[in-house]
Design a protein around this motif. Structure first.
Motif, PDB file in Angstrom:
ATOM      1  N   ALA A 265      10.607   2.115   2.071  1.00  0.00           N
ATOM      2  CA  ALA A 265       9.409   1.420   2.993  1.00  0.00           C
ATOM      3  C   ALA A 265       9.291  -0.111   2.021  1.00  0.00           C
ATOM      4  CB  ALA A 265       8.158   1.988   2.584  1.00  0.00           C
ATOM      5  N   HIS A 266       9.620  -0.299   1.049  1.00  0.00           N
ATOM      6  CA  HIS A 266       9.768  -1.509   0.442  1.00  0.00           C
ATOM      7  C   HIS A 266      10.917  -2.416   1.272  1.00  0.00           C
ATOM      8  CE1 HIS A 266       6.530  -1.729  -2.548  1.00  0.00           C
ATOM      9  NE2 HIS A 266       7.190  -0.625  -3.157  1.00  0.00           N
ATOM     10  N   ARG A 267      11.987  -1.891   1.194  1.00  0.00           N
ATOM     11  CA  ARG A 267      13.312  -2.600   1.747  1.00  0.00           C
ATOM     12  C   ARG A 267      12.890  -2.708   3.018  1.00  0.00           C
ATOM     13  NH1 ARG A 267      13.516  -3.506  -2.656  1.00  0.00           N
ATOM     14  NH2 ARG A 267      14.710  -2.232  -4.256  1.00  0.00           N
ATOM     15  N   TRP A 268      12.433  -1.886   4.050  1.00  0.00           N
ATOM     16  CA  TRP A 268      11.862  -2.261   5.337  1.00  0.00           C
ATOM     17  C   TRP A 268      10.909  -3.436   5.483  1.00  0.00           C
ATOM     18  CZ3 TRP A 268       7.503  -2.982   8.235  1.00  0.00           C
ATOM     19  CH2 TRP A 268       7.754  -2.727   9.735  1.00  0.00           C
ATOM     20  N   THR A 269       9.907  -3.467   4.498  1.00  0.00           N
ATOM     21  CA  THR A 269       8.927  -4.449   4.594  1.00  0.00           C
ATOM     22  C   THR A 269       9.618  -5.814   4.440  1.00  0.00           C
ATOM     23  OG1 THR A 269       7.352  -2.840   3.923  1.00  0.00           O
ATOM     24  CG2 THR A 269       6.726  -5.198   3.793  1.00  0.00           C
ATOM     25  N   GLU A 270      10.705  -5.723   3.496  1.00  0.00           N
ATOM     26  CA  GLU A 270      11.372  -7.178   3.161  1.00  0.00           C
ATOM     27  C   GLU A 270      12.127  -7.484   4.437  1.00  0.00           C
ATOM     28  OE1 GLU A 270      13.990  -7.179  -0.464  1.00  0.00           O
ATOM     29  OE2 GLU A 270      12.721  -5.393  -1.316  1.00  0.00           O
ATOM     30  N   ARG A 271      12.833  -6.676   5.139  1.00  0.00           N
ATOM     31  CA  ARG A 271      13.524  -6.872   6.212  1.00  0.00           C
ATOM     32  C   ARG A 271      12.794  -7.319   7.468  1.00  0.00           C
ATOM     33  NH1 ARG A 271      16.353  -1.798   8.588  1.00  0.00           N
ATOM     34  NH2 ARG A 271      14.675  -1.403   9.740  1.00  0.00           N
ATOM     35  N   ARG A 272      11.477  -6.666   7.472  1.00  0.00           N
ATOM     36  CA  ARG A 272      10.546  -7.163   8.495  1.00  0.00           C
ATOM     37  C   ARG A 272       9.999  -8.492   8.278  1.00  0.00           C
ATOM     38  NH1 ARG A 272       7.848  -9.152  11.416  1.00  0.00           N
ATOM     39  NH2 ARG A 272       5.785  -8.551  12.628  1.00  0.00           N
ATOM     40  N   LEU A 273       9.767  -8.913   7.044  1.00  0.00           N
ATOM     41  CA  LEU A 273       9.265 -10.356   6.562  1.00  0.00           C
ATOM     42  C   LEU A 273      10.507 -11.221   7.028  1.00  0.00           C
ATOM     43  CD1 LEU A 273       7.622  -9.573   3.344  1.00  0.00           C
ATOM     44  CD2 LEU A 273       6.390 -10.445   5.473  1.00  0.00           C
ATOM     45  N   ARG A 274      11.464 -10.776   6.581  1.00  0.00           N
ATOM     46  CA  ARG A 274      12.846 -11.778   6.709  1.00  0.00           C
ATOM     47  C   ARG A 274      13.031 -12.066   8.443  1.00  0.00           C
ATOM     48  NH1 ARG A 274      15.073  -9.029   2.285  1.00  0.00           N
ATOM     49  NH2 ARG A 274      15.107 -10.581   0.387  1.00  0.00           N
ATOM     50  N   GLU A 275      12.489 -10.979   9.099  1.00  0.00           N
ATOM     51  CA  GLU A 275      13.036 -11.241  10.789  1.00  0.00           C
ATOM     52  C   GLU A 275      11.606 -11.907  11.297  1.00  0.00           C
ATOM     53  OE1 GLU A 275      14.019  -7.296  11.594  1.00  0.00           O
ATOM     54  OE2 GLU A 275      16.068  -7.800  10.907  1.00  0.00           O
ATOM     55  N   GLY A 276      10.652 -12.060  10.600  1.00  0.00           N
ATOM     56  CA  GLY A 276       9.423 -12.366  11.253  1.00  0.00           C
ATOM     57  C   GLY A 276       9.493 -14.000  11.396  1.00  0.00           C
ATOM     58  N   THR A 277       8.022 -14.309  11.933  1.00  0.00           N
ATOM     59  CA  THR A 277       7.969 -15.819  12.336  1.00  0.00           C
ATOM     60  C   THR A 277       7.355 -16.340  11.149  1.00  0.00           C
ATOM     61  OG1 THR A 277       5.713 -15.080  13.186  1.00  0.00           O
ATOM     62  CG2 THR A 277       7.892 -15.244  14.577  1.00  0.00           C
TER      63      THR A 277
ATOM     64  N   ALA B  53       0.989  -1.368   0.053  1.00  0.00           N
ATOM     65  CA  ALA B  53      -0.052  -0.108  -0.002  1.00  0.00           C
ATOM     66  C   ALA B  53       1.084   1.089  -0.008  1.00  0.00           C
ATOM     67  CB  ALA B  53      -0.968   0.170   1.244  1.00  0.00           C
ATOM     68  N   GLY B  54       1.532   1.362  -1.017  1.00  0.00           N
ATOM     69  CA  GLY B  54       2.806   2.372  -1.070  1.00  0.00           C
ATOM     70  C   GLY B  54       2.645   3.679  -1.429  1.00  0.00           C
ATOM     71  N   TYR B  55       1.291   4.520  -1.466  1.00  0.00           N
ATOM     72  CA  TYR B  55       1.084   5.808  -1.590  1.00  0.00           C
ATOM     73  C   TYR B  55       0.895   6.559  -0.207  1.00  0.00           C
ATOM     74  CZ  TYR B  55       0.486   4.271  -6.299  1.00  0.00           C
ATOM     75  OH  TYR B  55       0.533   3.661  -7.513  1.00  0.00           O
ATOM     76  N   GLY B  56       2.113   7.067   0.220  1.00  0.00           N
ATOM     77  CA  GLY B  56       2.270   7.848   1.365  1.00  0.00           C
ATOM     78  C   GLY B  56       3.774   8.045   1.774  1.00  0.00           C
ATOM     79  N   GLU B  57       3.775   8.721   2.766  1.00  0.00           N
ATOM     80  CA  GLU B  57       5.092   9.113   3.171  1.00  0.00           C
ATOM     81  C   GLU B  57       5.507   7.762   3.884  1.00  0.00           C
ATOM     82  OE1 GLU B  57       6.794  11.729   3.090  1.00  0.00           O
ATOM     83  OE2 GLU B  57       5.466  13.303   2.774  1.00  0.00           O
ATOM     84  N   ASP B  58       6.826   7.461   3.973  1.00  0.00           N
ATOM     85  CA  ASP B  58       7.405   6.436   4.520  1.00  0.00           C
ATOM     86  C   ASP B  58       6.905   5.849   5.851  1.00  0.00           C
ATOM     87  OD1 ASP B  58       9.287   6.057   2.439  1.00  0.00           O
ATOM     88  OD2 ASP B  58      11.050   6.733   3.432  1.00  0.00           O
ATOM     89  N   ASP B  59       6.494   6.977   6.717  1.00  0.00           N
ATOM     90  CA  ASP B  59       6.188   6.253   7.977  1.00  0.00           C
ATOM     91  C   ASP B  59       4.816   5.720   7.930  1.00  0.00           C
ATOM     92  OD1 ASP B  59       5.139   8.964   7.466  1.00  0.00           O
ATOM     93  OD2 ASP B  59       5.371   9.834   9.436  1.00  0.00           O
TER      94      ASP B  59
END
Ligand SMILES: NC(=O)c1ccc[n+]([C@@H]2O[C@H](COP(=O)([O-])OP(=O)(O)OC[C@H]3O[C@@H](n4cnc5c(N)ncnc54)[C@H](OP(=O)(O)O)[C@@H]3O)[C@@H](O)[C@H]2O)c1
Length: 297
Positions: free
Chosen positions: A108-120, A64-70
């Motif tokens: 934001a995409h890179r953050w999400t990738e990292r979050r997925l890799r670190e997730g359960t 849902a990529g339309y917005g500021e990074d936060d």
């Protein structure tokens, strides 16, 4: 899946429709075609996530990529956390090609990738290249000219339909794709010159490519009254293409599709002809393509 009323989500939903093991999610489930079970899923509404992900085994998370990074990071973070809590075992995420690192929306995409890799949950990351349909919008024809600031750069654009095919098939067979990150870029790189030549060939009317400047694009976008975060998104897209960061072809698209990708150039040409408009068209009533064809009305 989430995001089923978006341009990409609609195409994926159509491919998954009719399966008895699929639930379609969107902020606006009432807008979805009847027939497939639908739930309201809004990353900004935690209650909708708890209910939306209940009983789900594999989740296709459309960014849902339309917005500021936060804003985007909060949305994706909430969705992933809720999915983990609900016991979702595998998350398939539509991200951004590695070549897009210089785009203002990459973080934001890179953050999400990292979050997925670190997730359960298990994960699969579909790193989508920029859409051919987007290039049609970014490089409109106005008065027979394409003036988008693409320099001599080119984009390995990819048809949205191909990305939808991949998203649907990977999600339907997710176990075979666990822990994989796929680069889904096109097989032909398209720049302003290629597009002008193709449009000239398709219409018989001469279209020229006379690249403008990033400053000109920024001014035009600002004058259009876009949300402030959108201006750097668009300008960085031009800059990344113009400076040769987005032209690498190849990747995993053909292998995953099991066939040749759709012609991105044909999609861009069709998109230009259909819409005859672009993000920084100067006059609201302008009909750039009609003008190319000699219709001055
Ligand atoms: N590769 C590219 O060239 C490219 C270009 C533009 C965008 N993108 C990215 O890819 C995504 C899909 O592209 P698109 O062309 O389908 O974009 P789009 O037509 O603008 O759709 C926006 C998508 O974001 C979802 N969304 C927005 N806010 C949300 C929220 N609060 N909670 C849940 N979902 C939300 C929408 O889902 P609903 O059904 O719930 O409204 C919809 O799927 C975009 O959101 C963006 O991150 C990629």
């Amino acid at each position: 899946m989430t995001g089923a009323t978006g341009a990409l989500g609609r195409l994926v939903a159509a491919r998954l429709a009719g399966r008895d093991d699929v639930v379609i999610g969107s902020r606006a489930p009432e807008a979805l075609p009847a027939g497939t079970p639908a739930r309201r899923i809004d990353f900004d509404d935690p209650a909708s996530l708890e209910e939306g992900f209940a009983g789900v085994d594999t989740l296709l998370l459309i960014s849902a990529g339309y917005g500021e990074d936060d804003v985007v990071i909060a949305r994706h973070g909430a969705a992933i956390e809720a999915a983990e809590k609900a016991g979702v075992s595998h998350i398939v995420y539509t991200g951004l090609s590695a070549a897009g690192d210089h785009l203002a929306y990459a973080l934001a995409h890179r953050w999400t990738e990292r979050r997925l890799r670190e997730g359960t949950a298990r994960w699969t990351i579909l790193n989508n290249g920029l859409y051919a349909e987007l290039l049609a919008t970014l490089a409109p024809v106005v008065d027979g000219r394409i003036t988008a600031p693409l320099g001599s750069g080119r984009l390995a654009a990819v048809a949205r339909e191909d990305l939808a095919d991949v998203a649907a098939l990977v999600t339907a067979g997710a176990a075979a794709h666990a822990g994989r990150t796929y680069e889904l870029v096109g097989e032909e790189a398209i720049g302003g010159a290629e597009l002008a030549a193709a449009l000239t060939g398709a219409t018989g009317a001469t279209v020229s490519y006379e690249p403008g400047t990033l400053a000109g694009a920024r001014e035009a976008f600002t004058a259009l009254g876009l949300a402030s975060f959108q201006v750097p998104m668009l300008v960085s897209t031009y800059s990344s293409i113009a400076n040769g960061f987005m032209d690498a072809t190849g990747g995993d698209l053909r292998n995953l599709l099991g066939r040749a990708p759709r012609s991105a150039l044909e999609v861009v040409v069709a998109g230009s002809r259909e819409q005859g408009q672009g993000a920084w068209r100067p006059a609201p009533a302008a009909r750039p393509f009609s003008r190319v064809r000699g219709d001055r009305s």
